[in-house]
Design an enzyme around this catalytic site. Sequence first.
Site, PDB file in Angstrom:
ATOM      1  N   GLU A 158      -4.031   4.879 -11.204  1.00  0.00           N
ATOM      2  CA  GLU A 158      -4.584   4.232 -10.004  1.00  0.00           C
ATOM      3  C   GLU A 158      -6.068   3.912 -10.202  1.00  0.00           C
ATOM      4  OE1 GLU A 158      -3.726   6.502  -6.438  1.00  0.00           O
ATOM      5  OE2 GLU A 158      -1.716   7.027  -7.134  1.00  0.00           O
TER       6      GLU A 158
ATOM      7  N   HIS B  59      -9.586   7.482  -9.515  1.00  0.00           N
ATOM      8  CA  HIS B  59     -10.382   6.776  -8.497  1.00  0.00           C
ATOM      9  C   HIS B  59     -11.830   7.217  -8.703  1.00  0.00           C
ATOM     10  CE1 HIS B  59      -6.953   5.139  -6.402  1.00  0.00           C
ATOM     11  NE2 HIS B  59      -6.392   6.324  -6.355  1.00  0.00           N
TER      12      HIS B  59
ATOM     13  N   GLU C 124      -0.047  14.821  -5.936  1.00  0.00           N
ATOM     14  CA  GLU C 124      -1.135  15.558  -5.266  1.00  0.00           C
ATOM     15  C   GLU C 124      -0.680  16.906  -4.694  1.00  0.00           C
ATOM     16  OE1 GLU C 124      -2.690  12.717  -2.445  1.00  0.00           O
ATOM     17  OE2 GLU C 124      -3.092  11.234  -4.003  1.00  0.00           O
TER      18      GLU C 124
ATOM     19  N   ASP D 201      -9.647   2.708 -10.242  1.00  0.00           N
ATOM     20  CA  ASP D 201     -10.614   1.786  -9.635  1.00  0.00           C
ATOM     21  C   ASP D 201     -11.985   2.445  -9.649  1.00  0.00           C
ATOM     22  OD1 ASP D 201     -10.297   3.500  -7.427  1.00  0.00           O
ATOM     23  OD2 ASP D 201      -9.285   2.006  -6.191  1.00  0.00           O
TER      24      ASP D 201
HETATM   25  O1  G3I Z   1       0.312   5.850   9.828  1.00  0.00           O
HETATM   26  C1  G3I Z   1      -0.947   5.633  10.471  1.00  0.00           C
HETATM   27  C2  G3I Z   1      -0.706   5.149  11.888  1.00  0.00           C
HETATM   28  O2  G3I Z   1      -0.053   6.146  12.616  1.00  0.00           O
HETATM   29  C3  G3I Z   1      -2.050   4.800  12.522  1.00  0.00           C
HETATM   30  O3  G3I Z   1      -1.843   4.256  13.773  1.00  0.00           O
HETATM   31  C4  G3I Z   1      -2.797   3.799  11.658  1.00  0.00           C
HETATM   32  C5  G3I Z   1      -4.171   3.495  12.257  1.00  0.00           C
HETATM   33  O4  G3I Z   1      -5.165   3.365  11.313  1.00  0.00           O
HETATM   34  O5  G3I Z   1      -2.952   4.330  10.360  1.00  0.00           O
HETATM   35  C6  G3I Z   1      -1.728   4.612   9.685  1.00  0.00           C
HETATM   36  O6  G3I Z   1      -2.024   5.175   8.440  1.00  0.00           O
HETATM   37  C7  G3I Z   1      -2.308   4.265   7.366  1.00  0.00           C
HETATM   38  C8  G3I Z   1      -1.385   4.586   6.228  1.00  0.00           C
HETATM   39  O7  G3I Z   1      -1.734   3.909   5.048  1.00  0.00           O
HETATM   40  C9  G3I Z   1       0.035   4.261   6.662  1.00  0.00           C
HETATM   41  O8  G3I Z   1       0.861   3.827   5.696  1.00  0.00           O
HETATM   42  C10 G3I Z   1      -3.751   4.441   6.961  1.00  0.00           C
HETATM   43  O9  G3I Z   1      -4.607   4.043   7.995  1.00  0.00           O
HETATM   44  C11 G3I Z   1      -3.986   3.628   5.713  1.00  0.00           C
HETATM   45  O10 G3I Z   1      -5.316   3.734   5.339  1.00  0.00           O
HETATM   46  C12 G3I Z   1      -3.058   4.117   4.604  1.00  0.00           C
HETATM   47  O11 G3I Z   1      -3.372   3.491   3.388  1.00  0.00           O
HETATM   48  C13 G3I Z   1      -2.724   3.844   2.140  1.00  0.00           C
HETATM   49  C14 G3I Z   1      -3.074   5.260   1.627  1.00  0.00           C
HETATM   50  O12 G3I Z   1      -2.569   5.426   0.305  1.00  0.00           O
HETATM   51  C15 G3I Z   1      -2.509   6.387   2.465  1.00  0.00           C
HETATM   52  O13 G3I Z   1      -2.823   7.612   1.867  1.00  0.00           O
HETATM   53  C16 G3I Z   1      -3.265   2.816   1.161  1.00  0.00           C
HETATM   54  O14 G3I Z   1      -2.757   1.532   1.519  1.00  0.00           O
HETATM   55  C17 G3I Z   1      -2.868   3.132  -0.275  1.00  0.00           C
HETATM   56  O15 G3I Z   1      -3.592   2.313  -1.155  1.00  0.00           O
HETATM   57  C18 G3I Z   1      -3.210   4.574  -0.617  1.00  0.00           C
HETATM   58  O16 G3I Z   1      -2.779   4.869  -1.918  1.00  0.00           O
HETATM   59  C19 G3I Z   1      -3.045   6.206  -2.392  1.00  0.00           C
HETATM   60  C20 G3I Z   1      -1.948   6.591  -3.341  1.00  0.00           C
HETATM   61  O17 G3I Z   1      -0.674   6.424  -2.758  1.00  0.00           O
HETATM   62  C21 G3I Z   1      -2.112   8.024  -3.834  1.00  0.00           C
HETATM   63  N1  G3I Z   1      -3.433   8.210  -4.410  1.00  0.00           N
HETATM   64  C22 G3I Z   1      -4.563   7.804  -3.570  1.00  0.00           C
HETATM   65  C23 G3I Z   1      -4.387   6.339  -3.147  1.00  0.00           C
HETATM   66  C24 G3I Z   1      -5.584   5.849  -2.388  1.00  0.00           C
HETATM   67  O18 G3I Z   1      -5.714   6.548  -1.181  1.00  0.00           O
END
Ligand code: G3I
Length: 390
Positions: A289, A260, A181, A291
């Site tokens: 990815e 997506h 990205e 979906d």
């Molecule tokens: O780090 C914060 C934390 O500080 C905060 O307290 C907490 C409260 O909600 O959130 C934390 O962030 C989370 C993050 O993962 C941390 O690892 C997000 O809420 C959470 O939604 C996030 O999810 C992942 C996301 O990538 C992050 O961008 C998903 O599990 C994962 O499926 C998703 O995967 C991405 C691919 O890597 C790249 N392409 C898009 C795809 C879908 O978004």
Amino acid sequence: MKPVRLITAVLAAAALSLPLAAPAAAGPSPDHRPPDHPRHSKPGTLRWAAPDGFVIGTAVAGGGHHEEQDYPDPFTSDRKYRKLLARHFSSVSPENQMKWEYIHPERGEYDFGMADSIVEFAERNGQDVRGHTLFWHSQNPAWLEEGDFSDEELREILHDHITAVVGRYAGRIDQWDVANEIFDESGELRTEDNIWIRELGPEIIADAFRWAHEADPSAELYFNDYGVEDVNAKSDAYYALVQDLLAEGVPVHGFSAQVHLSTQYGFPGSLQENLRRFDDLGLGTALTEVDVRMRLPESGVATPEQLEQQSDYYEQALSACLNVEGCDSFTIWGFTDKYSWVPVFFEGEGSATIMDGRFTPKPAYFALRSTLLEAGGGGRPAPPWAGRGR
Ligand code: G3I
């Protein structure tokens, strides 16, 4: 490239006295994928249905949004999930477990625990691994994003990270999403939010690929992004960038679209054309990815019409990949709604994967399987229970 397709391409090129592709940078042979081994590929499953040399993958649920849910870590705790993960898929991608915040939580300290278990699981089950990801603007640890580093230190940090992570899994990871990205929706480089590009300039992108190649010369190195399914400003930006990098001899081997999708919008009709133009540059391509989410009715349950439309989108995406010579990897971003990221990110939307929360296959599952079979997969006869999709 799938072996049969490679032979066809060679013969066609010889007949027309054409070069096979623009000279690509030094790198791994793209036709390294052997057929799925019958020991792992049980009749009736998705991986069994896939043609030789074509892998069907899924993200491995863990980290990220899962940590905010009231269930334990899916990959390590859910036995049924693990069984289906091994049974149906010939490729796996860590959903979060190889991202910087997980694998490099403190400066100079790596935590390979989760990533190791995924790679070991894949090896036990005869699966490819797609590494995700080394160079991104998101999910970086605070020590990195908030640190006060000189340019030289930052360069060293990235070099060490890529060398340590790619080197650890050298020979065991088939494709790496090296850069994820890096362009925004209008096709502009993320010069603000990507720490590497902001601090070190766009030249650092080529270095990331060079360092990854040094650490594992056998891995295929990819650019990966969302919103690049169609021929559009963003995919044009990649098209221009990879040509420049290839001309400089930078080891870039592939371009992948995340895919997506949502049933609220039309299917990206130029997906195949887009993949083909990257293929024509001599690159591998992949869908990484996939979906298809939808706005759910008040009942929270998708209607049969919605599921049909979803199934059609999955089928079209898979066909676009199968129809392009070097597109030999099709990965969905989770196979069950039980663990999908979609409802967490998009309020009121869901049902984006191919199995519901109880692992019951949806029409999309059957559409993928029959499309794979039509493309020449399914080497052995399917048993009578195959129609149930379990
Ligand atoms: O780090 C914060 C934390 O500080 C905060 O307290 C907490 C409260 O909600 O959130 C934390 O962030 C989370 C993050 O993962 C941390 O690892 C997000 O809420 C959470 O939604 C996030 O999810 C992942 C996301 O990538 C992050 O961008 C998903 O599990 C994962 O499926 C998703 O995967 C991405 C691919 O890597 C790249 N392409 C898009 C795809 C879908 O978004």
